[in-house]
Design a protein around this motif. Structure first.
Motif, short mmCIF file in Angstrom:
data_model
loop_
_atom_site.label_atom_id
_atom_site.label_comp_id
_atom_site.label_asym_id
_atom_site.label_seq_id
_atom_site.Cartn_x
_atom_site.Cartn_y
_atom_site.Cartn_z
N LEU A 62 46.95 29.05 43.29
CA LEU A 62 47.11 30.34 42.87
C LEU A 62 46.00 31.20 42.82
N LEU A 63 45.95 32.31 43.09
CA LEU A 63 44.91 33.63 42.89
C LEU A 63 44.20 33.45 41.50
N PRO A 64 43.10 32.94 41.16
CA PRO A 64 42.93 32.52 39.93
C PRO A 64 42.15 33.85 39.16
N GLN A 79 37.94 40.50 46.74
CA GLN A 79 37.86 39.31 45.56
C GLN A 79 39.05 38.19 46.09
N ALA A 80 40.06 38.67 46.56
CA ALA A 80 41.10 37.76 47.05
C ALA A 80 41.01 36.93 48.48
N LEU A 81 40.08 37.67 49.31
CA LEU A 81 40.14 37.24 50.70
C LEU A 81 39.64 35.75 50.44
N PRO A 82 38.82 35.27 49.97
CA PRO A 82 38.35 33.86 50.00
C PRO A 82 39.33 32.76 49.56
N ALA A 116 46.63 23.49 51.82
CA ALA A 116 47.55 24.44 51.18
C ALA A 116 48.50 25.19 51.92
N VAL A 117 49.55 25.28 51.25
CA VAL A 117 50.72 26.14 52.30
C VAL A 117 51.06 27.33 51.68
N ARG A 118 50.43 27.94 50.62
CA ARG A 118 50.82 29.22 50.20
C ARG A 118 49.81 29.51 49.14
N LEU A 119 49.51 30.95 49.20
CA LEU A 119 48.75 31.54 48.04
C LEU A 119 49.97 32.23 47.27
N TRP A 120 49.76 31.83 46.02
CA TRP A 120 50.47 32.55 44.79
C TRP A 120 49.73 33.52 44.17
N GLN A 121 50.46 34.50 43.33
CA GLN A 121 49.71 35.37 42.27
C GLN A 121 51.09 35.45 41.47
N VAL A 152 51.18 24.02 42.49
CA VAL A 152 50.46 25.15 42.83
C VAL A 152 48.92 24.86 41.85
N LEU A 153 47.88 24.78 42.27
CA LEU A 153 46.83 24.50 41.62
C LEU A 153 45.86 25.78 41.01
N ASN A 154 46.00 25.81 39.50
CA ASN A 154 45.70 27.09 38.92
C ASN A 154 44.39 26.98 38.45
N THR A 155 43.48 27.42 38.96
CA THR A 155 41.95 27.31 38.49
C THR A 155 41.47 28.43 37.67
N THR A 156 42.46 29.17 36.96
CA THR A 156 41.96 30.21 36.27
C THR A 156 40.72 30.02 35.45
N ALA A 157 41.00 29.10 34.37
CA ALA A 157 39.84 28.79 33.66
C ALA A 157 38.58 28.72 34.20
N VAL A 158 38.33 27.94 35.42
CA VAL A 158 37.13 27.65 35.97
C VAL A 158 36.58 28.91 36.31
N CYS A 159 37.51 29.70 37.01
CA CYS A 159 36.98 31.33 37.51
C CYS A 159 36.64 32.01 36.33
#
Length: 326
Positions: free
Chosen positions: A7-9, A17-20, A30-35, A296-303
């Motif tokens: 997941l884009l965090p 900002q989304a490119l990496p 990873a099979v997919r980028l989510w938002q 889907v790995l959501n690292t929003t908090a870390v970001c």
């Protein structure tokens, strides 16, 4: 076999900002980028921009909010992402909170399940090239997408509770959950999905995608305990009535009125996959064991707390370990 996605965090204000994170999908397992729904830069435009920058990866929109777009536009936007990327996409939809519906539409949906049924059915049929005529009671339009060869777009439905799960079993290609503990998925959501699919006479079940908040508790992150991370990434969800209802059904103490108690319950039920790397991997395996098709790995908090580089480091470590031979 369960696949893993990212997941884009963050909510980008600039495309770079989304490119990496798109790069992470390209260069790892990873099979997919989510938002999810964003209110700064529109997710469809972000994915198209990434494709223009050379990062053409499979994408997932999970979930965008139905009050913001009519079904014809929703189908057109989703197919445009698939055309721009040249890759399959998942377009997930949800009605949103009642307050959001009222703010955007002037009144909340009187019957959100009926609206969701019509909406998802219309988008699926439009993507299949059909002429769609909807004459109410909730949606009224006539239209057909211009024919063009495009990668597959699957239509998903955001699911928190049994009634929506049964509907998803009937009409959706993909079931998308957020902050749902694995035990609750096993005992409540997946049986309801199966019930809906049987009721509709479907020969196969929709795929199940679980958005799982996660983060590593490691040296150099002062005070980065699981509960703090769970709260940092999901405070709004932990105060929304529909999420509180779901979490209460899943065994989380939501009656005290203290968000800290909700965060503790989210961690205890496994809805937040935190701790050191072995603990995170164990928590993620629990989703595999109950039958989730895509985590889907959501690292929003870390970001949010430690920055994008730390989020990328966590995602890289988790993906490297989770996709390694067991």
């Amino acid at each position: 076999m369960t696949s893993y996605s990212v997941l884009l965090p963050c909510v980008p204000r600039r495309l770079e900002q989304a490119l990496p994170f798109a790069g992470l999908v390209r260069w790892t397992g990873a099979v997919r980028l989510w938002q999810g729904q964003a209110m700064v830069m529109e997710p469809h435009q972000i994915f198209a921009g990434l494709a223009g920058a050379g990062f053409r990866v499979p994408t997932g929109l999970g979930v965008t909010l139905m009050p913001l777009r009519q079904p014809y536009e929703a189908a057109l936007q989703a197919r445009s992402v698939a055309l721009a990327t040249g890759e399959p996409a998942i377009a997930g939809f949800g009605p949103g909170a009642r307050a959001f519906q009222e703010n955007i539409l002037g009144a909340p949906y009187e019957k959100p399940l009926q609206v969701a049924r019509q909406y998802v059915t219309a988008v699926r049929r439009l993507l299949d090239g059909e002429m769609v005529v909807m004459d109410g009671p909730h949606l009224a339009f006539r239209g057909q997408l211009a024919p063009v060869a495009a990668p597959r777009v699957d239509v998903g439905l955001g699911v928190l509770r049994p009634a929506m799960a049964r509907l998803a079993g009937e009409v959706a290609d993909v079931v998308i959950t957020w902050l749902t503990p694995p035990g609750y998925l096993r005992d409540v959501i997946l049986p309801a999905v199966a019930e809906g699919a049987e009721r509709a006479g479907r020969s196969s079940l929709p795929r199940v995608v679980a958005m799982v908040p996660t983060g590593l508790d490691k040296e150099g992150r002062e005070g980065a305990g699981c509960e703090r991370l769970a709260l940092a990434g999901n405070a709004a969800h932990m105060q929304a009535p529909h999420y509180l209802d779901m979490l209460g059904r899943a065994g989380v103490d939501v009656g005290s009125g203290r968000i800290e108690d909700v965060a503790r319950g989210v961690v205890e039920t496994g809805a937040f996959a935190g701790g050191d790397l072995p603990q995170v991997l164990k928590a993620l395996r629990a989703y595999e064991e109950v039958g989730v098709d895509e985590v889907v790995l959501n690292t929003t908090a870390v970001c949010k707390l430690f920055g994008a580089q730390e989020s990328l480091a966590d995602l890289s470590a988790i993906l490297r370990s989770i996709t390694a031979p067991r």
